[in-house]
Structures are given as structure tokens and as C-alpha cells.
Scaffold this motif. Structure first.
Motif, PDB file in Angstrom:
ATOM      1  N   SER A   1      13.676   1.099  34.841  1.00 23.75           N
ATOM      2  CA  SER A   1      13.240  -0.219  34.370  1.00 23.75           C
ATOM      3  C   SER A   1      11.751  -0.445  34.595  1.00 23.75           C
ATOM      4  O   SER A   1      11.165  -1.350  34.010  1.00 23.75           O
ATOM      5  CB  SER A   1      14.057  -1.327  35.039  1.00 23.75           C
ATOM      6  OG  SER A   1      13.582  -1.562  36.348  1.00 23.75           O
TER       7      SER A   1
ATOM      8  N   GLY B   1      28.355  -3.256  32.092  1.00 22.62           N
ATOM      9  CA  GLY B   1      27.221  -2.421  31.693  1.00 22.62           C
ATOM     10  C   GLY B   1      26.307  -2.257  32.885  1.00 22.62           C
ATOM     11  O   GLY B   1      26.172  -3.167  33.703  1.00 22.62           O
ATOM     12  N   GLY B   2      25.689  -1.072  33.019  1.00 27.92           N
ATOM     13  CA  GLY B   2      24.702  -0.853  34.071  1.00 27.92           C
ATOM     14  C   GLY B   2      25.296  -0.660  35.445  1.00 27.92           C
ATOM     15  O   GLY B   2      26.457  -0.270  35.601  1.00 27.92           O
ATOM     16  N   PHE B   3      24.493  -0.978  36.439  1.00 32.85           N
ATOM     17  CA  PHE B   3      24.813  -0.670  37.835  1.00 32.85           C
ATOM     18  C   PHE B   3      25.749  -1.707  38.437  1.00 32.85           C
ATOM     19  O   PHE B   3      25.509  -2.900  38.335  1.00 32.85           O
ATOM     20  CB  PHE B   3      23.507  -0.609  38.631  1.00 32.85           C
ATOM     21  CG  PHE B   3      23.684  -0.237  40.074  1.00 32.85           C
ATOM     22  CD1 PHE B   3      24.222   0.994  40.421  1.00 32.85           C
ATOM     23  CD2 PHE B   3      23.318  -1.114  41.085  1.00 32.85           C
ATOM     24  CE1 PHE B   3      24.378   1.351  41.756  1.00 32.85           C
ATOM     25  CE2 PHE B   3      23.468  -0.766  42.419  1.00 32.85           C
ATOM     26  CZ  PHE B   3      23.999   0.465  42.753  1.00 32.85           C
ATOM     27  N   GLN B   4      26.819  -1.225  39.086  1.00 27.53           N
ATOM     28  CA  GLN B   4      27.782  -2.144  39.682  1.00 27.53           C
ATOM     29  C   GLN B   4      27.919  -1.936  41.185  1.00 27.53           C
ATOM     30  O   GLN B   4      28.749  -2.572  41.823  1.00 27.53           O
ATOM     31  CB  GLN B   4      29.164  -1.947  39.045  1.00 27.53           C
ATOM     32  CG  GLN B   4      29.183  -2.141  37.553  1.00 27.53           C
ATOM     33  CD  GLN B   4      30.591  -2.323  37.009  1.00 27.53           C
ATOM     34  OE1 GLN B   4      31.541  -2.473  37.766  1.00 27.53           O
ATOM     35  NE2 GLN B   4      30.713  -2.345  35.705  1.00 27.53           N
ATOM     36  N   GLY B   5      27.122  -1.019  41.736  1.00 26.75           N
ATOM     37  CA  GLY B   5      27.270  -0.718  43.158  1.00 26.75           C
ATOM     38  C   GLY B   5      26.629  -1.784  44.023  1.00 26.75           C
ATOM     39  O   GLY B   5      26.183  -2.831  43.565  1.00 26.75           O
ATOM     40  N   GLU B   6      26.596  -1.450  45.310  1.00 27.27           N
ATOM     41  CA  GLU B   6      25.981  -2.309  46.316  1.00 27.27           C
ATOM     42  C   GLU B   6      24.461  -2.315  46.118  1.00 27.27           C
ATOM     43  O   GLU B   6      23.884  -1.283  45.770  1.00 27.27           O
ATOM     44  CB  GLU B   6      26.353  -1.629  47.644  1.00 27.27           C
ATOM     45  CG  GLU B   6      26.100  -2.338  48.929  1.00 27.27           C
ATOM     46  CD  GLU B   6      26.399  -1.356  50.096  1.00 27.27           C
ATOM     47  OE1 GLU B   6      25.818  -1.567  51.162  1.00 27.27           O
ATOM     48  OE2 GLU B   6      27.190  -0.402  49.921  1.00 27.27           O
ATOM     49  N   GLY B   7      23.820  -3.434  46.337  1.00 25.81           N
ATOM     50  CA  GLY B   7      22.351  -3.463  46.339  1.00 25.81           C
ATOM     51  C   GLY B   7      21.723  -3.358  44.960  1.00 25.81           C
ATOM     52  O   GLY B   7      22.301  -3.788  43.976  1.00 25.81           O
ATOM     53  N   ILE B   8      20.535  -2.781  44.902  1.00 24.97           N
ATOM     54  CA  ILE B   8      19.745  -2.709  43.679  1.00 24.97           C
ATOM     55  C   ILE B   8      19.748  -1.317  43.092  1.00 24.97           C
ATOM     56  O   ILE B   8      19.677  -0.339  43.823  1.00 24.97           O
ATOM     57  CB  ILE B   8      18.229  -2.964  43.943  1.00 24.97           C
ATOM     58  CG1 ILE B   8      17.962  -4.100  44.895  1.00 24.97           C
ATOM     59  CG2 ILE B   8      17.483  -3.158  42.631  1.00 24.97           C
ATOM     60  CD1 ILE B   8      16.479  -4.444  44.994  1.00 24.97           C
ATOM     61  N   LYS B   9      19.801  -1.208  41.785  1.00 26.38           N
ATOM     62  CA  LYS B   9      19.383   0.013  41.096  1.00 26.38           C
ATOM     63  C   LYS B   9      18.567  -0.447  39.903  1.00 26.38           C
ATOM     64  O   LYS B   9      19.105  -1.058  38.984  1.00 26.38           O
ATOM     65  CB  LYS B   9      20.594   0.837  40.662  1.00 26.38           C
ATOM     66  CG  LYS B   9      20.183   2.172  40.084  1.00 26.38           C
ATOM     67  CD  LYS B   9      21.374   2.975  39.606  1.00 26.38           C
ATOM     68  CE  LYS B   9      20.865   4.283  39.001  1.00 26.38           C
ATOM     69  NZ  LYS B   9      21.890   4.900  38.147  1.00 26.38           N
ATOM     70  N   THR B  10      17.271  -0.154  39.935  1.00 26.95           N
ATOM     71  CA  THR B  10      16.364  -0.719  38.942  1.00 26.95           C
ATOM     72  C   THR B  10      16.425   0.084  37.657  1.00 26.95           C
ATOM     73  O   THR B  10      15.462   0.714  37.233  1.00 26.95           O
ATOM     74  CB  THR B  10      14.934  -0.749  39.486  1.00 26.95           C
ATOM     75  OG1 THR B  10      14.631   0.547  39.981  1.00 26.95           O
ATOM     76  CG2 THR B  10      14.799  -1.774  40.577  1.00 26.95           C
ATOM     77  N   VAL B  11      17.586  -0.003  37.015  1.00 24.60           N
ATOM     78  CA  VAL B  11      17.850   0.789  35.837  1.00 24.60           C
ATOM     79  C   VAL B  11      17.875  -0.116  34.614  1.00 24.60           C
ATOM     80  O   VAL B  11      18.210  -1.292  34.694  1.00 24.60           O
ATOM     81  CB  VAL B  11      19.208   1.502  36.025  1.00 24.60           C
ATOM     82  CG1 VAL B  11      20.359   0.525  35.899  1.00 24.60           C
ATOM     83  CG2 VAL B  11      19.376   2.657  35.084  1.00 24.60           C
ATOM     84  N   LEU B  12      17.480   0.453  33.486  1.00 26.94           N
ATOM     85  CA  LEU B  12      17.648  -0.229  32.210  1.00 26.94           C
ATOM     86  C   LEU B  12      18.814   0.515  31.565  1.00 26.94           C
ATOM     87  O   LEU B  12      18.653   1.641  31.100  1.00 26.94           O
ATOM     88  CB  LEU B  12      16.352  -0.093  31.407  1.00 26.94           C
ATOM     89  CG  LEU B  12      16.143  -1.048  30.238  1.00 26.94           C
ATOM     90  CD1 LEU B  12      14.673  -1.037  29.845  1.00 26.94           C
ATOM     91  CD2 LEU B  12      16.981  -0.687  29.064  1.00 26.94           C
TER      92      LEU B  12
END
Lengths: 456, 456
Positions: free
Chosen positions: B215, B307-318
Motif C-alpha cells: 500500500s 477481502g484483504g488482511f484478516q489477521g491480528e494487527g496491521i498488514k499494509t496491503v492493497l
């Protein structure tokens, strides 16, 4: 002497690649608590490596989160001291099924090494370690003193490093900081990043009933948390993709015509990019170019959204919760604290009745810019150009390395961002990789740079 | 004779509950392909049970999907014939961690039986089977002939049953159809459902780049599929919760004042309901009551989004894709085919540039209403009132049993919807259960009903 040092690197290339693979095998995913031990193993690997390459001091230092690895090799009190900052932690790997090879089983294909962390940032940290090893091994009077600071929380926003750097400012003191955690703008083009976007983000949790409900019995009668979430998230931007959060743009100075002209010279082949990404069009904030949108303009991106049924087919459920994870890339002079406050206010102002909405802030990082006419930056460009035989591009990076602004503030010395990745190396995505061409040329560049810095 | 039949039910209660538990143990989840064999086992259990209770004919009949179980017991060519319709398939069980006991390990607590399918619909199908067994066992001249049609695809919209019923219309021919797949409006209140909502739905898939993107590198430059999806989904309703899909309401006749008055007499304690569900407010389409919104008005609900990241914390993904699953409950005279077309048109008209959007329709069902003054419906009310000692409520159900409208069309006989569940038995949700009080009283009601039908 440079030649001799570079020859040492060439002679040891096979061993280096094996060692790099050992480093890449460690699943040091800092954001997932089940990988806490693995993340520590990442730190231990770096510590051991610093001992192996001949550092006088190397130790793991505790923080409130994942530890920091610090090391130093002081050759000569009068030589300039270089502090290399990097990180041994990596991003999560999901969706794993989209990887062509296992993310933690490094594989070399077509002169690229594939693994999570290959380019971001283990591969680039490793290059510095091997350059230091070569200098220490070959040169009785190294041109510079080395300090390294390799952290384990960059991918979660470096929450503990500012405090650590504040408390160890004397120990970290150096004449410049080098960070290799960015990319060349294109293959073969030396690139110095003179600015970085900051980061701020929130998680939005919307809660409805105390359990999932049957959409036939309750549908239409009770507010669906997904509808509430979608309403909130869609309210963040208008049809021109302008962010609708109050005062979001308030602290951003108008872009000067000079800077817009400079950015216009950064060549991006948009048709090629579209094809490479497989998207029908590039689009974003109206009135700004692709390069501007991805470097000098702030963003608000949903990184993940989820709620309700995700299986195959239909489940006619009215779900009881929904979540979105949102991060903003910030540009000078946006203040991450202020942005989080405004995001939170915005969410609550848009929350419909019938659900409970909560906001959790993520860790933050300030945006950063630095003048690029400083001598140590110019020497970096010279080193690059010696090896790459091409002019240096000066760019502002779209990504965030929150600690850069902090190191700038705490140590008050130039921070040189010279990366060796490429923009399409899938960092944070499946099939992350690193081109070995830049692994080799990058190390040569760093050798030249060390000797240029040593010329007083 | 009714007394003797009811006594048989009482004498065999313990055995019945054991048999019901065997039926509930089968994870016959029709929507999940990994449960295909289990779903077949559900059919086999019903077939075997029909043999056990003395049916002259019982067989599994293939369709293009999960099979149908058909059986008949013809006592007397002159007696009326009752066709009981029900289903042996069940909903998925996620999120499993919210169940207090395993969904496929039936447990009796506080005179309720907990398991997936307990009330929807295995428990209610089982009641009919036990009533038939008791009548056949105790009465040499049963008052009615029995046919049963128990399908395995109700929870996925009965995609193959209309064709099956069309092809076997003669075999299925009866004087009335009884369906027990609904609930009493409240504890102790006999309830006949004289209308049902139909069902139509779509899955929306938004695809962006060919892989997840960083991202920081791409954020602001490339359209985020989650943003595109959220924009589309939010466009479905306005601030008053009116559905914005063109012609969505076109075929719905204005609700008559008589019907609004009748619905106003259905008692729902909204404060109690709010507390029970744990929501801060009930809300929906402006200008309609809770009862109206959940029975005579159509709905559009997102059943799942991801859609996208569902885990714990942040994943700065597009992220590179995002999906929403949407179903509508339809009321007369909305046509499911037309609604799916309009939904699809709406989605494409709202899709932003820069992403590829595709729409997949789910299976559909027509809405249904029938006059409630027909003699077989009045006899059902009489049977109910004999046992429950309370007036019968006539309601239109919010849920959908798509096959009801089809059976009505194909067999052209009254369809009597008399259910014995309760509205808070968590159907389609964790901790589904069924009150044994209604298991007992419901079977008594059915015995009385059979003998009332037999009085010519």
C-alpha cells in the motif's frame, strides 16, 4: 582497496547466498503472536552473524516488544561512523496458496531469490553485513567505523524503537544513518529516496446482535453490521477520491511547481504498469499524476474487511459483526496523532443507529523529507553511478519507514535512503523476491560508498 | 383413537429422543461440497426410518444435486392424502467457537435439544415421522393416507426440486401439503403462516491487480478492490434504508389498511427483543413497523463480505480482490428473475474504473401467499387450539421456503404451513435448539389434525 574488497565479495558469493537463505528461512513475522519465538530467532541470527563477521560488540537488547540487535566495529576514532538501520522482521504471508514456492523455503529462479523478506528487508540488511565483513576481512584500516541497529518491529510500525533510540542516543551516535529498505525506481537506475510517507491507521469493529441471526426472521428489522461498516467506509472518499475526513489535508503545503516538474521527470510507463498489474485502469485522487498520488499525496486504504459468511455458496445469515482495517500514508506536515483523532471522529459521526462501533488505533509514524544536496547524499549518488553507470533519481517514497523521521529527530544527522530492490518485487505480497543482479551491484555500490565516506 | 395414538407417543418418548439425536448427528450441510457424503447419509437415514415406521414405499430418488427421499403409506383409497414436505439438509455451523456444545453432538439442556437442524428442519420432520408411526401402529384404519417428500437442498434454495416435482406431479398428488419449517409467533401461540418471502441473491467479486500490492508503493495509484466493493454495496440503500435498485419495489402492491391493522395486532415487545438481541436499537426501512419490515417488506442483506488482511494487527496491503454475498427476501409479486437482473445491472452501473467486477446469481425462490379461510387451514387451527388452548395467529413469514410457491403451482392444492419452532431458537446461527415442549405438543396437534382431516 575497493577492488580487493569487491573481489572478496565475488569469491564468496556462493557462501553468501547460502547464508542469506538461512536468514530467510526464519518466519520472523512480527505481527503474529504465534511467531514470537521465530521473531526472536531472527534477532539471534543477526547477533550471531555480527560476531561471525568480526564485530567487536554484538548484542540483543530488549524492548517492550520484539528486541533490537545492536553491534559495532570501531576501527579508528577519527574515521566517520556509519549507522546502518534495517529490520529482521517480515510481513505475514497469506494468502499462502498464491505463492509459487513456500514463503520460508527460499528458492532461486531466474537469478531472483524468492522468499518472504527477500527484498523487505532481510536481503538488503544482509548486503550491508556482507560488505562490512568484506571490509573488515580485507582492509587493516577500514575507511569508516560501523554501527548497526536492526530492529524486529518495522512491519508493525516500530512502536518501541523511538523510546529505545532516545534512551541509547549516545551509543547510536554516528555521522550518518544508511537505510536500505527501498527500491530503485526502475531496473538499472540509482535511486535516493529523500522523503517518505508516514503512517496512521485504525481498526473499525462494528457489533450488532449477540449472535448471527437468520436473515429471513430478522432481515429488515435489525441493522446489519456489514451495512453499517460499508456506509462508514464508503464515506471516507467522494467520487473524485478526495478523502472526506475533516482537516485531513489541512497541514499539507501546496506542491510547488518545481517539485511537480521534478516528479513529472520520473518516468513511469503507465500502460506497461497497467499490463504488469493486470488492471483495466490506474485511478485515484483526481488532478494528480500516478507518481504524485503514490509519493507526495496522502492515501487512505482499506487493507482488509471481513464479516459474515465466507464459505462456498449461500448462507442467509444476518451477521453479528464486521471489521475493517484502514491505514493512511501521510505526507509532510500531516501529524499521525491528529489524523487518527480525525479518523476516529469521522467513524463515530457516520455510525448508524442499531450497532455498536469501536475504533482501535494502530501504531503511527511521521512523514519525512530531507534536503538532498548534503555531501553524504551526493557521495551515495556518486557510488551508485560508479557501479550502475546511470544518473541518480531523487524521489519521495510512497512507503513508510516510521523510524526514519524519529532517527532524524533523535540523532540529528543525515539519513541516507539508498535501496536496491525493484518496485515489482512483491513486497508484502505473495512471491516476494529480490533480483540477484542488484544484490551484487548493490554490495559493490556500498563498498564504493564506504571508501568515498572515508575520504576526508 | 386420538388418545390411544397420543399415548403411544408418550410411551415411546425416550426412544424418540434417542432416534432424533441419531438424525441430528449427521452433518448434512448441503452448501459445502466436503459434506456431500454426509448429506447423502441424511437421506439414507430418512429412507431407513420410513421403512422402520411401516411405510409401504420408501426410496431415495436422484436429482442433479442432493437426492430427495420419497415415501408413501396408502391405507384407504377414499381417505384424503396428506403430503408432508420437509428437508434433511442443514445450514453450515460457523463460527463453531460460539457454540456451547458441538453442533453435531445433540445435547438436551433445560428441556431444549441443542444441535444444528434441531428446529430447522430435522426436528420438525422427525415429529411428522413419529406421528405417522404412531397412527400406523395403533390404528388399523388410519384417517388419512401419507406421502412424504423430504429434500436435501432447502438450505441452498431447492435448485432441483421444482423440476423433480414437475416430473413426479402424479406421484406427489395429494389433497394438501403440510410443511412444518416455521415457528410459533411466541411461546404457546398457535401460528399458521399464510405467506412467505421469496429469495434472490448474488455474489459480487471485485478483482484488482494480479496479486496483493504494497500500500506504500501503489496506494493512491491503483483502485483498491475493497473501496470499489464498498462503494457498490453502499449504493444499494439510501439513508432511509430504501433499496436503490431500479424497479426493486415496482411489483409490490400497496399494503392494505386491513393487512396493516392485522399485522399491528401481532405482538412484538420491541424493548424485550432489543435486550434479547443485545442491540442498541431496531432500525430498518423508514415508515414501516418491525413486524412489517420482517414479513411483508422485501429486504437486501449482505450475508458476508471479505477481502484483504484478516489477521491480528496491521498488514499494509492493497488487496487484489474483495467479495460480497447478498440475498434479498422478496414479497408478492416480486419476481426473483427480474430482481437478479436488476441487482446485476445495478452492480455494473456502480462499478468504478480500475477493477473488474463480476456477478454470480444464487438460486432463487418465489414469494408466496395463500387465502387462510380454506377448510384444511381452519382444521389445522382447530387442532392447534385443542392442544395449545389459545387462539391461532395468522402471519406472513419473513423467511423463504422457495419450494412452497412451486408446490402450490405444480400440485395446485393448499399448502399448510404449521410450524412448531420458536423465533429465538437460533436457526442458521450458533446454538440452534428446539423446545421439547413444542416437540410434545406439536405431535399431539398433528395427531388431532390427521383425525380432523379424516372426518369427511
Amino acid at each position: 582497496m575497493q577492488k580487493q574488497v569487491i573481489q572478496f565479495l565475488k569469491d564468496n558469493r556462493e557462501r553468501h547466498l547460502e547464508e542469506l537463505q538461512d536468514f530467510l528461512k526464519i518466519p520472523s513475522i512480527s505481527s503474529l503472536s504465534e511467531h514470537k519465538e521465530d521473531t526472536l530467532r531472527g534477532a539471534q541470527w543477526v547477533e550471531q552473524e555480527l560476531h561471525n563477521i568480526g564485530f567487536q560488540e554484538a548484542k540483543i537488547m530488549e524492548t517492550d516488544g520484539h528486541p533490537v540487535v545492536y553491534g559495532e566495529y570501531i576501527a579508528d576514532g577519527n574515521a566517520p561512523t556509519v549507522l546502518v538501520y534495517g529490520h529482521y522482521d517480515v510481513q505475514p504471508v497469506d494468502p499462502v496458496h498464491l505463492w509459487d514456492s513456500e514463503p520460508f523455503e527460499p528458492t532461486i529462479r531466474d537469478e531472483k531469490i524468492y522468499a518472504r523478506g527477500a527484498t523487505d528487508d532481510k536481503g538488503q540488511v544482509f548486503m550491508h553485513l556482507k560488505v562490512m565483513e568484506a571490509v573488515i576481512n580485507q582492509d587493516d584500516t577500514p575507511p569508516v567505523n560501523f554501527k548497526v541497529l536492526i530492529e524486529g518491529e518495522e512491519e508493525i510500525g516500530s512502536p518501541n524503537l523511538p523510546k529505545f533510540a532516545d534512551e541509547h542516543a549516545n551509543q547510536l551516535n554516528a555521522d550518518l544513518v544508511i537505510v536500505s529498505d527501498s527500491a530503485l525506481v526502475e531496473k538499472g537506475k540509482p535511486t535516493i529516496t529523500y522523503g517518505l510517507r508516514g503512517l496512521a491507521g485504525i481498526q473499525i469493529d462494528v457489533e450488532g446482535a449477540n449472535s448471527d441471526l437468520h436473515s429471513g426472521e430478522y432481515g429488515g428489522g435489525v441493522v446489519n453490521p456489514i451495512h453499517a461498516l460499508v456506509k462508514i467506509v464508503d464515506s471516507f472518499r467522494d467520487d473524485n477520491n478526495f478523502i472526506q475526513v475533516e482537516d485531513f489535508y489541512r497541514d499539507i503545503p501546496e506542491l510547488s511547481q518545481d517539485e511537480r516538474d521534478a516528479l513529472a521527470r520520473v518516468s513511469v510507463n503507465e500502460d506497461q504498469l497497467k499490463d504488469d498489474l493486470g488492471v483495466p485502469a490506474l485511478d485515484g485522487e483526481a488532478g494528480y499524476s500516478y507518481v504524485e498520488r503514490t509519493s507526495v499525496r496522502p492515501t487512505l486504504e482499506v487493507n482488509g474487511i471481513y464479516g459474515g459468511f465466507q464459505g462456498e455458496g449461500i448462507k442467509t445469515v444476518l451477521p453479528n459483526q464486521a471489521t475493517a482495517k484502514i491505514t493512511c500514508r501521510l505526507v509532510p506536515d500531516q501529524d499521525p496523532e491528529h489524523i487518527v483523532q480525525q479518523l476516529t471522529k469521522h467513524v463515530h459521526s457516520k455510525a448508524p443507529v442499531g450497532v455498536n462501533v469501536s475504533v482501535t488505533p494502530f501504531d503511527k509514524g511521521k512523514p519525512y523529507v530531507t534536503p538532498f544536496d548534503h555531501p553524504v547524499i551526493q557521495k551515495a549518488a556518486q557510488a551508485y553511478e560508479t557501479v550502475y553507470q546511470n544518473d541518480t533519481a531523487y524521489v519521495r517514497g510512497g512507503g513508510s519507514i516510521p523510524i526514519v523521521a524519529e532517527l532524524d529527530r533523535i540523532l540529528n544527522v543525515p539519513v541516507v535512503l539508498m535501496g536496491f530492490g525493484l518496485p515489482d518485487e512483491n513486497l508484502h505480497a505473495p512471491n516476494e523476491h529480490f533480483h540477484l543482479e542488484n544484490f551484487d551491484q548493490g554490495m559493490e555500490t556500498l563498498v564504493h560508498y564506504m571508501y568515498l565516506l572515508g575520504e576526508q
